[in-house]
Design an enzyme around this catalytic site. Structure first.
Site, PDB file in Angstrom:
ATOM      1  N   SER A  17       0.880  -1.137  -0.015  1.00 58.00           N
ATOM      2  CA  SER A  17       0.128  -0.029   0.113  1.00 58.00           C
ATOM      3  C   SER A  17       0.777   1.427   0.011  1.00 58.00           C
ATOM      4  O   SER A  17       1.542   1.528  -0.794  1.00 58.00           O
ATOM      5  CB  SER A  17      -1.077   0.017   1.031  1.00 58.00           C
ATOM      6  OG  SER A  17      -1.965   0.946   1.093  1.00 58.00           O
ATOM      7  N   ASP A  34      -2.229   6.400  -3.651  1.00 59.99           N
ATOM      8  CA  ASP A  34      -1.388   5.656  -2.947  1.00 59.99           C
ATOM      9  C   ASP A  34      -0.646   4.791  -3.749  1.00 59.99           C
ATOM     10  O   ASP A  34      -0.943   4.494  -5.032  1.00 59.99           O
ATOM     11  CB  ASP A  34      -1.772   5.239  -1.750  1.00 59.99           C
ATOM     12  CG  ASP A  34      -2.654   4.214  -1.655  1.00 59.99           C
ATOM     13  OD1 ASP A  34      -3.177   3.658  -2.730  1.00 59.99           O
ATOM     14  OD2 ASP A  34      -2.754   3.292  -0.469  1.00 59.99           O
ATOM     15  N   ASP A  63      -1.104   1.381  -4.015  1.00 60.99           N
ATOM     16  CA  ASP A  63      -1.846   0.433  -4.814  1.00 60.99           C
ATOM     17  C   ASP A  63      -3.284   1.035  -5.028  1.00 60.99           C
ATOM     18  O   ASP A  63      -4.410   0.081  -5.485  1.00 60.99           O
ATOM     19  CB  ASP A  63      -2.116  -0.678  -4.041  1.00 60.99           C
ATOM     20  CG  ASP A  63      -2.934  -0.492  -2.344  1.00 60.99           C
ATOM     21  OD1 ASP A  63      -2.829   0.514  -2.019  1.00 60.99           O
ATOM     22  OD2 ASP A  63      -3.476  -1.384  -1.913  1.00 60.99           O
ATOM     23  N   ASP A  86      -5.709   2.154  -3.755  1.00 60.84           N
ATOM     24  CA  ASP A  86      -6.987   1.755  -2.928  1.00 60.84           C
ATOM     25  C   ASP A  86      -7.562   3.060  -1.990  1.00 60.84           C
ATOM     26  O   ASP A  86      -8.393   2.953  -1.225  1.00 60.84           O
ATOM     27  CB  ASP A  86      -6.990   0.607  -2.166  1.00 60.84           C
ATOM     28  CG  ASP A  86      -5.830   0.470  -0.887  1.00 60.84           C
ATOM     29  OD1 ASP A  86      -5.241   1.559  -0.924  1.00 60.84           O
ATOM     30  OD2 ASP A  86      -6.132  -0.149  -0.244  1.00 60.84           O
TER      31      ASP A  86
END
EC number: 5.4.2.10
Length: 451
Positions: free
Chosen positions: A102, A243, A245, A247
């Protein structure tokens, strides 16, 4: 039962160090493959990743594990976490895997798991996986003729782009909107600019040249300063910060001011309530969301249900109690009408839809409430259980007494890093700062003494 591998968001750690080693990744593939494969039928796993260099290593280890357990594997390449959850459903897969840490630095990595419904796995299944990893894996391996196959698939990234675009009402266009997108050198570096451009926006992209080690490096939703400067410099209407990833998302208005997840949830909640789309009579957020959001919602006869930190707990509460909007101050926004997990691109599109529909600048649309003074600080620990220390407990009790009914205090260990997070909020800014700093000092002192 104590967890050894799984945290609040899958398995995470420094690449090539416990628990983020190829050996453990392979065992995860074996265990998950065994649990989710359909006996006597072809079974399928989909694996996506962000742009970390260690993703190649973990991807191959997972493939070895899944195929050894008798599952076929589709490799999606660099793709956002919410795209993996969506494609898990679209491709009729039995399990979805995202290799990502992440918003963490490049040297970390992680494994997130999604069931065939696109939702993250339950605590019970994660504990089952842990037990299997620690035992003999031999009984879970497929017979010679049932070993799985793997192939890299092309084009599925465009399925996700089309899916995201369809969440913007057809009567709304982004024509004439100048948008700066900070891709964090991460998994959204292709999909976000493409989707926005296809919807009519003028797109200026920054931090979209991943090299394996620059993901989240002074960029993205955790470091929006570069985006703030760019938006101001090119006179953009809005900036979008993803960010690693993709999400989570934060926005930057036309003045270069950051808009956090609490404000974004307020916009969506008010808009959806007005159009009778909001379910559950309010929204779900975590204990970290600002008291100002709670007051804003209460003024509109809407509720704020709070959960532990972690988007998985937000989603669980949403599913159990019938909410369709939830999220975190950090920018994880979950809109269950569209997705099963946080989705930075889709969340941003909903905000842009409101702005275009109202024909107002982002600064007007997204300043829904005055946040209560809030301070969050992290203190790195060297092990042990500092929150069980007598001096630390005493400092916390004293702080709560000083805040009284005019504020909140939240202290918790990070689920992904060796940190204690200390957050206080209240109408008296000076008191909030004093309370946080005093607790940080005590935790630091006691942690050093115990090292």
């Amino acid at each position: 039962m104590t967890r050894k591998f799984f945290g609040t968001d899958g398995i995470r750690g420094q690449a090539n160090s416990f628990p983020m080693t190829p050996e453990i990744a392979m065992k995860v593939g074996m265990a998950v493959g065994y649990i989710f494969r359909r006996k006597g039928q072809a079974s399928r796993a989909v694996i996506g990743k962000d742009t970390r260099r260690s993703g190649y290593m973990l991807e191959n280890a997972l493939v070895a594990g899944f195929t050894a357990a008798g599952m076929d594997v589709f490799l999606l390449g660099p793709i956002p976490t919410p795209a993996v959850a969506m494609l898990c459903r679209s491709l009729r897969a039995d399990i979805g895997v995202m290799i990502s840490a992440s918003h963490n630095p490049f040297y970390d990595n992680g494994i997130k798991l999604f069931g065939p419904d696109g939702f993250k796995l339950s605590d019970q299944i994660e504990l089952q996986i842990e037990a299997m990893i620690e035992g003999d894996m031999t009984p879970f391996l497929a017979s010679h003729g049932d070993v799985g196959r793997a192939k890299r698939v092309d084009g599925d990234i465009y399925r996700y782009i089309e899916f995201a675009k369809r969440t913007l009402p057809r009567n709304i266009s982004l024509n004439g909107l100048r948008v700066v997108v900070d891709c964090a050198n991460g998994a959204g570096y292709k999909v976000a600019p493409a989707a926005l451009w296809e919807l009519g926006a003028e797109v200026i992209t920054i931090n979209n040249e991943p090299n394996g080690i620059n993901i989240n490096e002074d960029c993205g939703s955790t470091h929006p300063i570069g985006l703030m400067k760019k938006v101001h410099g090119v006179r953009a209407d809005v900036g979008i910060a993803l960010d690693g990833d993709a999400d989570r998302v934060l926005l930057v208005d036309e003045n270069g001011t950051v808009i956090d997840g609490d404000q974004l949830m307020a916009v969506i909640a008010e808009s959806w309530a007005a159009s009778n789309r909001l379910e559950g009579g309010g929204i779900v957020a975590t204990v970290m969301s600002n008291l100002g959001l709670e007051r804003f919602l209460a003024d509109r006869n809407l509720t704020l249900a709070r959960t532990k930190v972690g988007d998985r707990y937000v989603v669980e509460h949403m599913r159990e109690h019938g909410f369709n909007v939830g999220g975190e101050q950090s920018g994880h926004i979950v809109l269950s009408d569209f997705a099963t997990t946080g989705d930075g691109l889709i969340s941003a599109l909903q905000i842009l839809a409101v702005a275009q529909e109202q024909n107002k600048p982002i600064s007007d649309v997204c300043r829904k409430f005055q946040p209560v003074p809030q301070l969050l600080k992290n203190v790195r620990t060297t092990g042990g259980k500092p929150l069980e220390n007598k001096r630390v407990k005493s400092a916390i009790d004293e702080a709560k007494e000083r805040l009284g009914g005019q504020g909140r205090l939240v202290i918790r260990p990070s689920g992904t890093e060796p940190l204690i997070r200390v957050m206080a909020e209240g109408d008296d800014r000076g008191l909030v700062e004093k309370v946080v700093n005093d607790i940080i000092d005590v935790i630091s002192s006691e942690s050093s003494a115990a090292a």
